[in-house]
Design a protein around this motif. Structure first.
Motif, PDB file in Angstrom:
ATOM      1  N   GLU A  15      56.109 -14.250 -43.824  1.00 46.28           N
ATOM      2  CA  GLU A  15      54.814 -14.776 -44.266  1.00 46.28           C
ATOM      3  C   GLU A  15      54.823 -16.298 -44.333  1.00 46.28           C
ATOM      4  OE1 GLU A  15      51.919 -14.872 -48.208  1.00 46.28           O
ATOM      5  OE2 GLU A  15      53.422 -13.293 -48.028  1.00 46.28           O
ATOM      6  N   ASN A  16      55.892 -16.874 -44.859  1.00 46.95           N
ATOM      7  CA  ASN A  16      55.947 -18.329 -44.973  1.00 46.95           C
ATOM      8  C   ASN A  16      55.965 -19.010 -43.613  1.00 46.95           C
ATOM      9  OD1 ASN A  16      55.918 -18.859 -47.819  1.00 46.95           O
ATOM     10  ND2 ASN A  16      57.978 -18.032 -47.957  1.00 46.95           N
ATOM     11  N   VAL A  17      56.680 -18.423 -42.654  1.00 42.38           N
ATOM     12  CA  VAL A  17      56.673 -18.980 -41.301  1.00 42.38           C
ATOM     13  C   VAL A  17      55.259 -18.957 -40.742  1.00 42.38           C
ATOM     14  CG1 VAL A  17      57.474 -18.637 -38.932  1.00 42.38           C
ATOM     15  CG2 VAL A  17      59.079 -18.418 -40.824  1.00 42.38           C
ATOM     16  N   VAL A  64      57.778 -24.067 -30.009  1.00 44.09           N
ATOM     17  CA  VAL A  64      57.968 -23.857 -31.440  1.00 44.09           C
ATOM     18  C   VAL A  64      57.378 -22.517 -31.877  1.00 44.09           C
ATOM     19  CG1 VAL A  64      57.402 -24.718 -33.742  1.00 44.09           C
ATOM     20  CG2 VAL A  64      58.118 -26.316 -31.968  1.00 44.09           C
ATOM     21  N   ILE A  65      56.214 -22.165 -31.350  1.00 42.18           N
ATOM     22  CA  ILE A  65      55.616 -20.868 -31.687  1.00 42.18           C
ATOM     23  C   ILE A  65      56.508 -19.732 -31.211  1.00 42.18           C
ATOM     24  CG2 ILE A  65      53.678 -19.316 -31.247  1.00 42.18           C
ATOM     25  CD1 ILE A  65      51.881 -21.791 -31.112  1.00 42.18           C
ATOM     26  N   GLN A  66      56.995 -19.830 -29.978  1.00 44.05           N
ATOM     27  CA  GLN A  66      57.881 -18.795 -29.459  1.00 44.05           C
ATOM     28  C   GLN A  66      59.134 -18.671 -30.315  1.00 44.05           C
ATOM     29  OE1 GLN A  66      57.524 -16.536 -27.124  1.00 44.05           O
ATOM     30  NE2 GLN A  66      59.625 -15.752 -27.295  1.00 44.05           N
ATOM     31  N   PHE A  67      59.715 -19.795 -30.702  1.00 49.15           N
ATOM     32  CA  PHE A  67      60.941 -19.814 -31.494  1.00 49.15           C
ATOM     33  C   PHE A  67      60.723 -19.202 -32.874  1.00 49.15           C
ATOM     34  CE2 PHE A  67      63.680 -22.386 -34.448  1.00 49.15           C
ATOM     35  CZ  PHE A  67      64.895 -21.815 -34.087  1.00 49.15           C
ATOM     36  N   LEU A  68      59.682 -19.654 -33.571  1.00 48.35           N
ATOM     37  CA  LEU A  68      59.479 -19.236 -34.953  1.00 48.35           C
ATOM     38  C   LEU A  68      58.833 -17.861 -35.081  1.00 48.35           C
ATOM     39  CD1 LEU A  68      58.299 -22.566 -36.636  1.00 48.35           C
ATOM     40  CD2 LEU A  68      60.563 -21.519 -36.671  1.00 48.35           C
ATOM     41  N   ALA A  69      58.077 -17.457 -34.084  1.00 47.79           N
ATOM     42  CA  ALA A  69      57.371 -16.182 -34.191  1.00 47.79           C
ATOM     43  C   ALA A  69      58.064 -15.041 -33.452  1.00 47.79           C
ATOM     44  CB  ALA A  69      55.937 -16.332 -33.689  1.00 47.79           C
ATOM     45  N   PHE A 107      53.308  -2.991 -39.734  1.00 52.97           N
ATOM     46  CA  PHE A 107      53.561  -4.425 -39.647  1.00 52.97           C
ATOM     47  C   PHE A 107      54.462  -4.727 -38.444  1.00 52.97           C
ATOM     48  CE2 PHE A 107      55.091  -8.254 -42.435  1.00 52.97           C
ATOM     49  CZ  PHE A 107      54.518  -9.134 -41.535  1.00 52.97           C
ATOM     50  N   TYR A 108      55.548  -3.991 -38.344  1.00 51.05           N
ATOM     51  CA  TYR A 108      56.492  -4.196 -37.245  1.00 51.05           C
ATOM     52  C   TYR A 108      55.821  -3.951 -35.894  1.00 51.05           C
ATOM     53  CZ  TYR A 108      60.281  -3.090 -34.007  1.00 51.05           C
ATOM     54  OH  TYR A 108      61.106  -3.047 -32.910  1.00 51.05           O
ATOM     55  N   ILE A 131      49.566 -11.627 -40.177  1.00 53.99           N
ATOM     56  CA  ILE A 131      50.892 -11.615 -40.785  1.00 53.99           C
ATOM     57  C   ILE A 131      50.770 -11.746 -42.304  1.00 53.99           C
ATOM     58  CG2 ILE A 131      53.074 -12.860 -40.999  1.00 53.99           C
ATOM     59  CD1 ILE A 131      52.840 -11.366 -38.399  1.00 53.99           C
ATOM     60  N   LYS A 132      49.967 -12.694 -42.754  1.00 53.15           N
ATOM     61  CA  LYS A 132      49.806 -12.920 -44.198  1.00 53.15           C
ATOM     62  C   LYS A 132      49.191 -11.701 -44.882  1.00 53.15           C
ATOM     63  CE  LYS A 132      47.782 -16.919 -43.328  1.00 53.15           C
ATOM     64  NZ  LYS A 132      47.053 -18.201 -43.544  1.00 53.15           N
TER      65      LYS A 132
END
Length: 320
Positions: A15-17, A64-69, A107-108, A131-132
């Protein structure tokens, strides 16, 4: 079993990401924006910049989106966190009501579908909202459908350890990366950035009700030291200590386990710290110390309860 109940920490991290991605995307929208290059601070926030640099190189929006998500090789990406939470929950399904498992599975599957479709790169805000919402639904189900016994308190501790860490990290980034030039202080850009910081913690409305005008020191104080706002570091520490003592049965003000000692010491430090103390000593230094202590508390909880359960049993016997 208790270790697997820490799934709340993985859900909170996902959620924080999503919060960071959503706010940063809003900040960088528009042609000619001076914030177009501000995707690298999000990587810095993770503490895994060297891994990103080796794999992606340039910290642009898509990378960055690909990496973090969606990067399944990165342990702290959204898809990795949700997958780990789901696998942990699978091993202790008897602990959770069916509704929690079903929501976690949905969710998954939602995140996996988004990764395959790649629409999330263009519809990032909608993806982050989903996600949130999914995270809030799971946390709400844990709160409202589980008995508030030992598994519930472990889940609560895991979630709030993660929340305190991520709140402090985003404050750290604002002070040292998002505002690199002294001449920006007090500018419209400065207010926009601090407003974005508050939005990333769902804190903008509550902050304005309490303080009104946006001032950097007041924002930092609200997110770090507020006893009442649920995403502040101080509020998290109070609740973590409460859950830990509920599990061990130890009297407040005393300790038998290393984890009890560490959380009591850190919580007391926050009880008697002011924002002026923090700024005078150095915001980065204070937050770095906080993150180190949170990591030590997490490790101590793991050792006290999962690696060395005999110590926990001895503590309970002495407290009776």
């Amino acid at each position: 079993m208790a270790d697997s109940v820490f799934i709340s920490r993985h859900i909170e991290r996902a959620e924080n990401v999503a919060r960071f991605l959503d706010v940063n995307s809003s900040l960088t929208m528009g042609d000619g924006s001076s914030l177009q290059d501000q995707w690298s601070p999000l990587v810095f926030t993770t503490g895994d910049q060297s891994f990103f640099d080796e794999k992606y190189g340039v910290a642009n929006r898509s990378n960055v989106i690909q990496f973090l998500a969606f990067d399944q090789e990165y342990d702290n990406s959204i898809i990795s966190c949700v997958s780990r939470a789901r696998e942990n929950a699978r091993t202790v399904r008897e602990v959770f009501p069916v509704a929690i498992w079903e929501q976690l599975n949905k969710f998954y599957l939602m995140v996996v579908a988004a990764e395959k479709e790649k629409d999330s790169l263009t519809e990032l805000s909608e993806f982050c909202d989903r996600i949130k919402l999914a995270s809030s639904t799971i946390i709400g189900l844990i709160y409202s459908t589980m008995s508030h016994g030992e598994p519930w308190h472990f889940a609560r501790m895991g979630r709030l350890l993660e929340r305190a860490d991520k709140t402090s990290r985003i404050v750290d980034v604002q002070y040292f990366l998002l505002l690199p030039r002294p001449q920006d202080i007090g500018s419209t850009l400065d207010v926009v950035r601090w407003s974005a910081l508050l939005r990333s913690a769902s804190a903008l409305e509550m902050y304005r009700r309490e303080h009104g005008r946006i001032m950097p020191s007041r924002v930092a104080e609200f997110l770090l030291l507020s006893r009442d706002f649920p995403r502040s570091a101080h509020h998290c520490l109070i609740a973590i200590q409460d859950s830990l003592l509920r599990i061990t049965g130890t009297e407040r003000g005393t300790f038998q386990l290393r984890s009890e000692q560490l959380i009591g010491r850190l919580r007391s430090e926050f009880d008697y710290t002011s924002i002026n103390d923090i700024i005078s000593k150095g915001m980065h230094q204070f937050i770095d110390h906080l993150q180190t202590q949170l990591n030590e508390i997490g490790a101590a909880v793991h050792d006290d309860f999962f690696t060395n359960p005999q110590a926990r049993t001895a503590s309970q016997q002495q407290s009776q």
